[in-house]
Design a protein around this motif. Structure first.
Motif, PDB file in Angstrom:
ATOM      1  N   ASP A   5     -56.100   1.778  22.362  1.00 33.42           N
ATOM      2  CA  ASP A   5     -56.910   2.713  21.580  1.00 33.42           C
ATOM      3  C   ASP A   5     -56.467   4.151  21.800  1.00 33.42           C
ATOM      4  O   ASP A   5     -56.576   4.987  20.937  1.00 33.42           O
ATOM      5  CB  ASP A   5     -58.387   2.586  21.977  1.00 33.42           C
ATOM      6  N   MET A   6     -56.011   4.449  23.010  1.00 36.67           N
ATOM      7  CA  MET A   6     -55.549   5.788  23.333  1.00 36.67           C
ATOM      8  C   MET A   6     -54.033   5.780  23.382  1.00 36.67           C
ATOM      9  O   MET A   6     -53.437   5.207  24.289  1.00 36.67           O
ATOM     10  CB  MET A   6     -56.077   6.214  24.715  1.00 36.67           C
ATOM     11  N   GLU A   7     -53.398   6.350  22.417  1.00 35.30           N
ATOM     12  CA  GLU A   7     -51.950   6.340  22.383  1.00 35.30           C
ATOM     13  C   GLU A   7     -51.395   7.226  23.490  1.00 35.30           C
ATOM     14  O   GLU A   7     -51.763   8.369  23.627  1.00 35.30           O
ATOM     15  CB  GLU A   7     -51.443   6.856  21.034  1.00 35.30           C
ATOM     16  N   VAL A   8     -50.491   6.663  24.289  1.00 34.08           N
ATOM     17  CA  VAL A   8     -49.816   7.434  25.319  1.00 34.08           C
ATOM     18  C   VAL A   8     -48.748   8.277  24.651  1.00 34.08           C
ATOM     19  O   VAL A   8     -48.126   7.842  23.680  1.00 34.08           O
ATOM     20  CB  VAL A   8     -49.189   6.467  26.357  1.00 34.08           C
ATOM     21  N   PRO A   9     -48.520   9.505  25.117  1.00 37.06           N
ATOM     22  CA  PRO A   9     -47.493  10.341  24.492  1.00 37.06           C
ATOM     23  C   PRO A   9     -46.152   9.635  24.478  1.00 37.06           C
ATOM     24  O   PRO A   9     -45.688   9.126  25.486  1.00 37.06           O
ATOM     25  CB  PRO A   9     -47.457  11.577  25.397  1.00 37.06           C
ATOM     26  N   MET A  10     -45.542   9.580  23.344  1.00 39.90           N
ATOM     27  CA  MET A  10     -44.233   8.946  23.213  1.00 39.90           C
ATOM     28  C   MET A  10     -43.185   9.932  23.676  1.00 39.90           C
ATOM     29  O   MET A  10     -42.949  10.951  23.043  1.00 39.90           O
ATOM     30  CB  MET A  10     -43.982   8.536  21.757  1.00 39.90           C
ATOM     31  N   ILE A  11     -42.584   9.633  24.812  1.00 33.07           N
ATOM     32  CA  ILE A  11     -41.653  10.580  25.406  1.00 33.07           C
ATOM     33  C   ILE A  11     -40.313   9.882  25.599  1.00 33.07           C
ATOM     34  O   ILE A  11     -39.662  10.002  26.622  1.00 33.07           O
ATOM     35  CB  ILE A  11     -42.221  11.116  26.736  1.00 33.07           C
ATOM     36  N   ASN A  12     -39.914   9.078  24.608  1.00 32.37           N
ATOM     37  CA  ASN A  12     -38.671   8.330  24.725  1.00 32.37           C
ATOM     38  C   ASN A  12     -37.448   9.218  24.581  1.00 32.37           C
ATOM     39  O   ASN A  12     -36.357   8.829  24.955  1.00 32.37           O
ATOM     40  CB  ASN A  12     -38.615   7.235  23.648  1.00 32.37           C
ATOM     41  N   LYS A 614     -50.649  14.036  25.332  1.00 29.79           N
ATOM     42  CA  LYS A 614     -50.314  13.814  23.923  1.00 29.79           C
ATOM     43  C   LYS A 614     -50.684  15.039  23.093  1.00 29.79           C
ATOM     44  O   LYS A 614     -49.946  15.442  22.188  1.00 29.79           O
ATOM     45  CB  LYS A 614     -51.076  12.578  23.418  1.00 29.79           C
ATOM     46  N   PHE A 615     -51.812  15.655  23.428  1.00 33.60           N
ATOM     47  CA  PHE A 615     -52.252  16.856  22.720  1.00 33.60           C
ATOM     48  C   PHE A 615     -51.223  17.979  22.877  1.00 33.60           C
ATOM     49  O   PHE A 615     -50.924  18.698  21.921  1.00 33.60           O
ATOM     50  CB  PHE A 615     -53.614  17.290  23.262  1.00 33.60           C
ATOM     51  N   PHE A 616     -50.675  18.133  24.076  1.00 38.74           N
ATOM     52  CA  PHE A 616     -49.721  19.220  24.328  1.00 38.74           C
ATOM     53  C   PHE A 616     -48.297  18.871  23.897  1.00 38.74           C
ATOM     54  O   PHE A 616     -47.436  19.742  23.916  1.00 38.74           O
ATOM     55  CB  PHE A 616     -49.731  19.601  25.812  1.00 38.74           C
ATOM     56  N   ASN A 617     -48.082  17.614  23.512  1.00 35.35           N
ATOM     57  CA  ASN A 617     -46.739  17.221  23.085  1.00 35.35           C
ATOM     58  C   ASN A 617     -46.538  17.592  21.616  1.00 35.35           C
ATOM     59  O   ASN A 617     -46.318  16.751  20.750  1.00 35.35           O
ATOM     60  CB  ASN A 617     -46.552  15.715  23.294  1.00 35.35           C
ATOM     61  N   GLN A 618     -46.655  18.866  21.328  1.00 34.63           N
ATOM     62  CA  GLN A 618     -46.499  19.401  19.978  1.00 34.63           C
ATOM     63  C   GLN A 618     -45.932  20.812  20.114  1.00 34.63           C
ATOM     64  O   GLN A 618     -45.731  21.311  21.230  1.00 34.63           O
ATOM     65  CB  GLN A 618     -47.858  19.462  19.277  1.00 34.63           C
TER      66      GLN A 618
END
Length: 837
Positions: A5-12, A614-618
């Protein structure tokens, strides 16, 4: 909430060093140029962090732009009723007694059974709370009459009447079921709720804010209202719990028509009003330390943070390329440049050639521990300290340990800047114990447990070290509370019952405890849905029910306006949730550490840490400088001034501010929440490392705002030792910024990673031990029905036999069989009774 339900930041797209990999091909140059421009143009942000924005801004955020036609509707319903009562006079011309009489008439009309009539009366009351804007010429007049009318409405008991109507609307199963069946929910489905919540919000926010010219009766009304909201007067629980119930009902899809933005804003302001803001928290902390006979705080953290200045933004890819090209272009040595100048090639013989300053964390960082002989003898010492991401402004350089460069301005202009580090260093009791244990093992060969006084056999430098450590020892309120709780658990009979003060925080926690996990998960679901990085999903909750009009836009201009409104709507939700969660964590921590820990643990288990990352990954600079507002449509501007014709150009322009206050406020709140969740928690710090938060946090340093940078650097500091030597070597300027801005913990080996625990990372054991302590605390303090080992036993035969026992009706039919089976046929082991168990 499940992990999916909570998407983990995609940091691939991160390499092994934790730095973002760049796309290959033609897009490289464009992206680098774009980043370079955003980096070089980032100005110092004149932002003052506080509990809230200005009153005007907070009132305007209550209304969506799609609600604009309803202002006229409220006015029309009021004037239609008021004309028959006042006979040609205006509201602002009435005497105080006449105004009270009219409000009493409205209060009586609220009790009618006809739903439409009730709504008209509520709209008339809302118009009064909005400041009878049709009779005002300026925005100041609107705010003045709004304040006057709100205190009048509270004095006449309007809030209690509205609360009953709100409870009716929440329990309106017919409206809920029809909303669930609707394929698309719009603004019209929440009309009654929006009107009621708007009046209540205006009352809470207006009464909460103090002004210098408040009348004495208004000040006493404020205290009464504050106590009323924080006390369990509404159905045996504080008002905030009713709003929490609305949030959980909405997130469980049982009431999708609830206007969630208004609910969250009202919930946040209610908590802020009843429990207190950041300055009240600081005062409560000071009083709490005095009660526990602890030393006073070394400094006022609010003042220290406000006095800080921002550091330069991080290096961009474009700046790195320019620098490398400059170095490759046969950079002339200082000596050759000086020789050329003597030969007349340069009109400025004393000047060195201009070299672009290194930006923060470039890979050509010089090793500060190399011998001077190993350095290039042509280097100028002034160029070794070049401008970087964590670097300070020239006036700040006297803070660093190295000798300061010659002042760029006369010394008189620098008198006001304090010298030294901004924070007093701190040491924990266990740090002193660990230091002495290591020293005794080394010099004596045995330890003395937790003894921090005996220094026999230790050399003189160790004595001096212990003295310094004790000078900076800091005992927190939380440590005292944990120690007291351990004593109460060990000696429940001798220490007696604990006296718990009935504070608003305590009453709120007691009310929230049974459904605490549901409240936390609901808030995080809303935060996820409102985050700008979230992808739209068909199964996600719809937070736009109270912003979408009944008829969707048909022109480009209407579509642009709605797009701005939707983005603004999401930003306000993020602002309210982040501020609410931070307030709850801070107040619960001050009230009792285990109340804070249970909320923290629920947040962690609901994936709050990856959600914030995830919020800051922008592109955080774009988010902070977003222009999702239309100034001419903001309240109270839109109800006083003539509306100019809106064009696509005016909508695109937005306001003239260099940043969006609410977005910067939200970012700082989320960083502070992340700090609170991970501080002193090894397992949660490792979550930051596992989710590769370092490059995400480093990009947030581009925002030139001191407070935001401080909390980013704190998060980087706690995980530095786990990021590897190569990361530290490549990010020496960030390390310098941490040294300069973050509080020092003496004996903390964070920068070198020498004391990394060799045992495997056991997340479950750490969290389970904490959970066990929390459950013991809650059971001891709040379990009213416990029949434990310490319940008093009545040993008097006469009183026991004299008690009347209620027996079932059929007992006299079966008691003989029961005696035979359970008593007479069971052999009694008398010897066993005499022996110790």
């Amino acid at each position: 909430m499940q992990a999916e339900d909570m998407e983990v930041p995609m940091i691939n797209n991160l390499n092994d060093n934790g730095d973002r990999q760049r796309p290959k091909g033609k897009d490289v140059f464009k992206e680098q140029q774009k980043e370079s421009e955003s980096s070089m143009e980032s100005p110092n942000l004149e932002f003052e962090y506080g509990d809230t924005d200005t009153l005007t801004a907070e009132l305007s955020e209550l209304y969506s732009y799609t609600e604009e036609p309803e202002f006229a509707l409220n006015r029309d319903y009021f004037e239609e009723d008021f004309r028959s009562h006042a006979r040609g006079r205006r509201w602002i011309e009435l005497m105080a007694e006449e105004q009270r009489a009219y409000v009493m008439r409205l209060l009586d009309a609220l009790e009618v059974t006809d739903r439409d009539k009730r709504l008209k009366v509520a709209r008339a009351i809302l118009y009064l709370a909005q400041g009878v804007f049709d009779e005002c010429d300026t925005e100041v007049d609107v705010l003045h009459w709004s304040r006057h009318n709100v205190f009048l409405l509270y004095d006449m008991g309007i809030f209690t009447a509205l609360l009953e109507l709100l409870s009716m609307e929440i329990d309106n199963s017919q409206a809920c079921s029809s909303a669930v069946r609707k394929p698309a929910i719009s603004l019209a489905d929440s009309t009654e709720l929006r009107v009621l919540l708007s009046i209540m919000y205006l009352m809470v926010e207006t009464i909460r804010v103090q002004t210098e010219d408040d009348r004495p009766e208004w000040r006493s009304a404020r205290e009464a209202f504050k106590n009323e909201l924080g006390s369990p007067l509404y159905n045996g629980e504080p008002f905030a719990l009713l709003l929490f119930t609305m949030v959980t009902k909405f997130c469980s899809m049982n009431a999708p028509h609830f206007p969630m933005k208004k609910v969250l804003l009202l919930l946040w302001k209610t908590i802020l009003f009843t429990l207190g803001g950041f300055e009240e928290l600081q005062e409560m902390k000071v009083r709490g330390r005095e009660r526990l006979s602890l030393p006073p705080l070394p400094e006022d953290s609010i003042k220290v943070v406000r006095a800080m200045r921002a550091a330069s933004p991080p290096a961009s890819a474009m700046e790195l390329i320019e620098q490398q090209q400059q170095q490759k272009r046969g950079r002339r040595s200082r000596r050759s440049a000086f020789v050329d100048s003597l030969e007349g090639d340069s009109p400025f013989p004393k000047k060195q050639p201009l070299v672009k300053q290194d930006s923060l964390d470039t890979y050509n960082e010089r090793d500060p521990f190399k011998n001077d002989d190993a350095r290039d003898e042509e280097e100028d010492p002034e160029d070794t300290d070049s401008g970087i991401e964590g670097e300070v402004d020239p006036l700040d350089r006297d803070v660093i340990i190295q000798p300061p460069p010659p002042p760029l301005k006369p010394p008189t202009e620098r008198v006001n800047f304090p010298k030294g580090l901004p924070w007093a260093p701190k040491v924990r009791e266990k740090d002193i114990e660990h230091f002495l244990e290591t020293s005794r093992n080394k010099f004596i060969g045995f330890t003395l447990g937790n003894d921090t006084e005996t220094l026999v056999g230790l050399p003189r430098p160790i004595h001096e070290s212990v003295k310094t450590l004790k000078q900076h020892k800091y005992v927190s309120i939380a440590e005292v509370q944990i120690k007291r709780e351990e004593e109460l658990q060990q000696c429940p009979l001798t220490l007696g019952e604990e006296e718990v003060e009935e504070t608003p925080t305590e009453m709120l926690y007691l009310g929230m405890l049974p459904n605490l996990s549901q409240y936390v998960i609901a808030l995080l679901k809303l935060l996820l849905a409102a985050a700008p990085t979230s992808k739209a999903k068909t199964d996600s909750i719809n937070i736009l029910a109270d912003v979408l009009p009944e008829e969707m836009p048909i022109t480009v201009l209407q579509s642009m306006k709605l797009g701005i409104d939707v983005n603004r709507h999401k930003e306000i939700i993020v602002k309210a949730i982040s501020a609410l969660l931070l307030l709850l964590l801070k107040h619960f921590k001050l009230n009792h550490i285990y109340q804070f820990e249970i909320v923290s643990q629920h947040l962690v288990f609901a994936n709050c840490i990856p959600l914030i990352l995830k919020f800051f990954n922008q592109n955080i600079m774009s988010y902070i400088s977003a222009k999702n507002s239309i100034c001419v449509l903001d309240f109270p501007h839109c109800v006083v001034h003539e509306m100019p014709e809106l064009t696509a150009e005016s909508l695109e322009a937005g306001d003239s501010n260099q940043f969006c206050w609410r977005n910067l406020f939200s970012c700082i709140n989320l960083l502070r929440i992340l700090n609170k969740l991970t501080k002193w928690k090894h397992s949660r710090t490792m979550m930051l490392v596992v989710f590769k938060s370092a490059p995400i946090l480093k990009r947030a340093l581009k925002v030139k705002q001191a407070m935001m940078q401080l909390y980013v650097l704190k998060l980087l500091k706690i995980q530095t030792k786990y990021l590897g030597r190569q990361w530290r070597k490549s990010n020496m300027k960030t390390m310098s910024a941490i040294y300069q801005k973050v509080r020092h913990r003496l004996n903390d080996d964070w920068a070198y990673g020498n004391d990394i625990d060799a045992r495997p990372w056991d997340f479950q054991a750490e969290e389970c031990a904490l959970r066990e302590s929390i459950e013991k605390f809650n059971s001891r303090r709040y379990d009213r029905n416990k029949n434990g080992d310490f319940t008093p036993v009545d040993n008097c035969l006469q009183s026991v036999l004299g008690q009347r026992v209620e027996l079932p009706e059929d007992f006299h039919y079966s008691y003989e069989m029961w005696l035979e089976r359970e008593v007479f046929s069971q052999p009694i082991q008398w010897e066993g009774l005499l022996q110790n168990p």
